[in-house]
Design a protein around this motif. Structure first.
Motif, mmCIF file in Angstrom:
data_model
loop_
_atom_site.group_PDB
_atom_site.id
_atom_site.type_symbol
_atom_site.label_atom_id
_atom_site.label_comp_id
_atom_site.label_asym_id
_atom_site.label_seq_id
_atom_site.Cartn_x
_atom_site.Cartn_y
_atom_site.Cartn_z
ATOM 1 N N TYR A 122 -9.402 7.769 -5.643
ATOM 2 C CA TYR A 122 -7.999 7.750 -6.075
ATOM 3 C C TYR A 122 -7.808 8.490 -7.397
ATOM 4 O O TYR A 122 -6.716 8.995 -7.679
ATOM 5 C CB TYR A 122 -7.516 6.300 -6.190
ATOM 6 C CG TYR A 122 -7.435 5.616 -4.846
ATOM 7 C CD1 TYR A 122 -6.317 5.784 -4.028
ATOM 8 C CD2 TYR A 122 -8.481 4.835 -4.376
ATOM 9 C CE1 TYR A 122 -6.253 5.180 -2.784
ATOM 10 C CE2 TYR A 122 -8.427 4.221 -3.125
ATOM 11 C CZ TYR A 122 -7.314 4.407 -2.337
ATOM 12 O OH TYR A 122 -7.245 3.818 -1.099
ATOM 13 N N SER A 142 -0.662 5.548 -12.281
ATOM 14 C CA SER A 142 -1.028 4.176 -12.643
ATOM 15 C C SER A 142 -2.540 3.925 -12.567
ATOM 16 O O SER A 142 -3.057 3.571 -11.499
ATOM 17 C CB SER A 142 -0.301 3.184 -11.728
ATOM 18 O OG SER A 142 -0.689 1.859 -12.023
ATOM 19 N N MET A 188 -1.704 -2.092 1.532
ATOM 20 C CA MET A 188 -0.720 -1.166 0.973
ATOM 21 C C MET A 188 -0.763 0.150 1.732
ATOM 22 O O MET A 188 -1.838 0.668 2.046
ATOM 23 C CB MET A 188 -1.000 -0.928 -0.521
ATOM 24 C CG MET A 188 0.051 -0.062 -1.223
ATOM 25 S SD MET A 188 -0.352 0.236 -2.965
ATOM 26 C CE MET A 188 -0.220 -1.416 -3.643
ATOM 27 N N LYS A 244 -3.977 1.388 -13.682
ATOM 28 C CA LYS A 244 -4.135 -0.040 -13.384
ATOM 29 C C LYS A 244 -4.208 -0.271 -11.876
ATOM 30 O O LYS A 244 -5.026 -1.066 -11.399
ATOM 31 C CB LYS A 244 -2.973 -0.828 -13.980
ATOM 32 C CG LYS A 244 -3.063 -2.337 -13.736
ATOM 33 C CD LYS A 244 -1.927 -3.085 -14.401
ATOM 34 C CE LYS A 244 -2.079 -3.030 -15.916
ATOM 35 N NZ LYS A 244 -1.060 -3.892 -16.599
ATOM 36 N N ASP A 245 -3.360 0.419 -11.105
ATOM 37 C CA ASP A 245 -3.403 0.270 -9.648
ATOM 38 C C ASP A 245 -4.689 0.850 -9.080
ATOM 39 O O ASP A 245 -5.256 0.304 -8.125
ATOM 40 C CB ASP A 245 -2.189 0.955 -9.015
ATOM 41 C CG ASP A 245 -0.929 0.124 -9.148
ATOM 42 O OD1 ASP A 245 -0.887 -0.980 -8.577
ATOM 43 O OD2 ASP A 245 0.013 0.569 -9.826
ATOM 44 N N ARG A 299 -7.234 -1.677 -9.297
ATOM 45 C CA ARG A 299 -7.074 -2.738 -8.291
ATOM 46 C C ARG A 299 -7.571 -2.311 -6.920
ATOM 47 O O ARG A 299 -8.005 -3.141 -6.117
ATOM 48 C CB ARG A 299 -5.601 -3.129 -8.208
ATOM 49 C CG ARG A 299 -5.080 -3.854 -9.452
ATOM 50 C CD ARG A 299 -3.576 -4.007 -9.392
ATOM 51 N NE ARG A 299 -3.063 -4.710 -10.562
ATOM 52 C CZ ARG A 299 -1.775 -4.771 -10.891
ATOM 53 N NH1 ARG A 299 -0.866 -4.161 -10.116
ATOM 54 N NH2 ARG A 299 -1.396 -5.430 -11.971
ATOM 55 N N PHE A 300 -7.509 -1.022 -6.634
ATOM 56 C CA PHE A 300 -7.920 -0.539 -5.317
ATOM 57 C C PHE A 300 -9.409 -0.694 -5.088
ATOM 58 O O PHE A 300 -9.877 -0.552 -3.946
ATOM 59 C CB PHE A 300 -7.543 0.949 -5.159
ATOM 60 C CG PHE A 300 -6.067 1.217 -5.178
ATOM 61 C CD1 PHE A 300 -5.151 0.235 -4.829
ATOM 62 C CD2 PHE A 300 -5.585 2.466 -5.550
ATOM 63 C CE1 PHE A 300 -3.786 0.483 -4.852
ATOM 64 C CE2 PHE A 300 -4.230 2.726 -5.571
ATOM 65 C CZ PHE A 300 -3.320 1.742 -5.225
ATOM 66 N N GLN A 356 -0.101 4.274 -2.013
ATOM 67 C CA GLN A 356 -1.287 4.392 -2.858
ATOM 68 C C GLN A 356 -1.365 5.777 -3.504
ATOM 69 O O GLN A 356 -1.721 5.896 -4.673
ATOM 70 C CB GLN A 356 -2.542 4.127 -2.029
ATOM 71 C CG GLN A 356 -2.733 2.678 -1.619
ATOM 72 C CD GLN A 356 -4.020 2.481 -0.876
ATOM 73 O OE1 GLN A 356 -4.328 3.203 0.075
ATOM 74 N NE2 GLN A 356 -4.807 1.494 -1.282
ATOM 75 N N LYS A 395 1.157 5.851 -6.385
ATOM 76 C CA LYS A 395 0.727 5.054 -7.529
ATOM 77 C C LYS A 395 -0.477 5.687 -8.244
ATOM 78 O O LYS A 395 -0.624 5.571 -9.461
ATOM 79 C CB LYS A 395 0.392 3.623 -7.085
ATOM 80 C CG LYS A 395 1.616 2.793 -6.706
ATOM 81 C CD LYS A 395 1.236 1.370 -6.361
ATOM 82 C CE LYS A 395 2.462 0.507 -6.067
ATOM 83 N NZ LYS A 395 3.311 0.333 -7.255
ATOM 84 N N SER A 396 -1.309 6.384 -7.477
ATOM 85 C CA SER A 396 -2.491 7.017 -8.071
ATOM 86 C C SER A 396 -2.128 8.186 -8.978
ATOM 87 O O SER A 396 -2.950 8.628 -9.772
ATOM 88 C CB SER A 396 -3.440 7.500 -6.969
ATOM 89 O OG SER A 396 -3.914 6.410 -6.193
#
Length: 258
Positions: free
Chosen positions: A209, A13, A1, A15-16, A19-20, A6, A9-10
């Motif tokens: 993040y 989110s 990504m 949730k993301d 995932r990172f 990133q 999204k940080s």
């Protein structure tokens, strides 16, 4: 990504962010360098413009509006009987060989240069720096010497400004990495509380993040030149809160079969 994706999204989110945690540490380090670079742009811009404007104004004022002076034996001497206070386009110059003005008086201005009795004070974007005359006890400095020095500084600006930016960037990057590492230790405490199966490597990546929202917020405030009260407290509170929400998105550790 993409790192910019990133970053976006940080901001919203957790949730993301969770995932990172599986991505490579090298990419995360690159992201921290990118985030730091973006965060110092407003400060670097204002410091640079303030410094350039201060050099230009000081050069003109030395020739036209300030009396002749000397700096000898760690003190400023001139024929002025009162402090001289000059405002030009949001930049302030204070000249005082009487000793009445203190460095705290100069610090009240956002952008200023103060030639005081025992020291020089430079304030750029509310950041003060001090230069004591006692550093050169055996040297006599005149206003002509200072004017020549300022002209030299003007000619070196194309070198000095990038070098200053690099120094600021390195210090900001080191500070950011230290802050993220400390936040990651908080993550280990939260891991036990939330019953999550995470290693320090995972909490470090997530912490990198998790600081995005706070960093972007203070970058915007810096660009608007807005002072935020209790800034360190807000930064840590937001960063820990985002990390907590992100860790909640991580699946809990499976109970071991007896």
């Amino acid at each position: 990504m993409n790192m910019f994706v990133q970053l976006w999204k940080s901001l919203y989110s957790p949730k993301d962010i969770a995932r990172f945690r599986f991505q490579g540490i090298g990419k995360t380090i690159g992201y921290v360098f990118l985030l730091t670079f973006l965060s110092i742009l407003p400060m670097a811009y204002y410091l640079t413009t303030s410094f350039v404007e201060g050099i230009r104004n000081t050069s003109a004022l030395l020739q036209n509006e300030l009396p002749s002076f000397t700096i000898e034996n760690g003190q400023l001497h001139s024929s002025a009987k009162e402090p001289i206070h000059i405002d030009q386009h949001g930049f302030t110059i204070i000249f005082d060989s009487t000793g009445r003005v203190t460095k705290e008086d100069v610090e009240r201005f956002s952008n200023a240069i103060g030639l005081l009795k025992h020291e020089a004070v430079l304030v750029a974007n509310h950041q003060p720096q001090y230069y004591s005359y006692s550093t050169f006890p055996d040297i006599k400095i005149t206003d002509e010497d200072v004017h020549s020095f300022i002209e030299t500084m003007q000619s070196l600006l194309p070198v000095f400004i990038p070098l200053s930016f690099l120094v600021i960037y390195l210090f900001a990057s080191a500070s950011k990495f230290i802050g993220i590492s400390i936040l990651a230790f908080f993550g280990l405490i939260l891991r036990s509380t939330l019953d999550k199966k995470l290693q320090y490597r995972h909490t470090w990546i997530m912490s990198a993040y998790a600081v995005t929202l706070s960093t972007v917020f203070f970058t915007v405030m810096e660009a608007l030149q807005t002072v935020v009260p209790y800034a360190p407290f807000i930064h840590w509170f937001v960063s820990i809160a985002v990390l907590f929400l992100a860790m909640k998105e991580v699946p809990s550790a499976k109970p071991q079969n007896e």
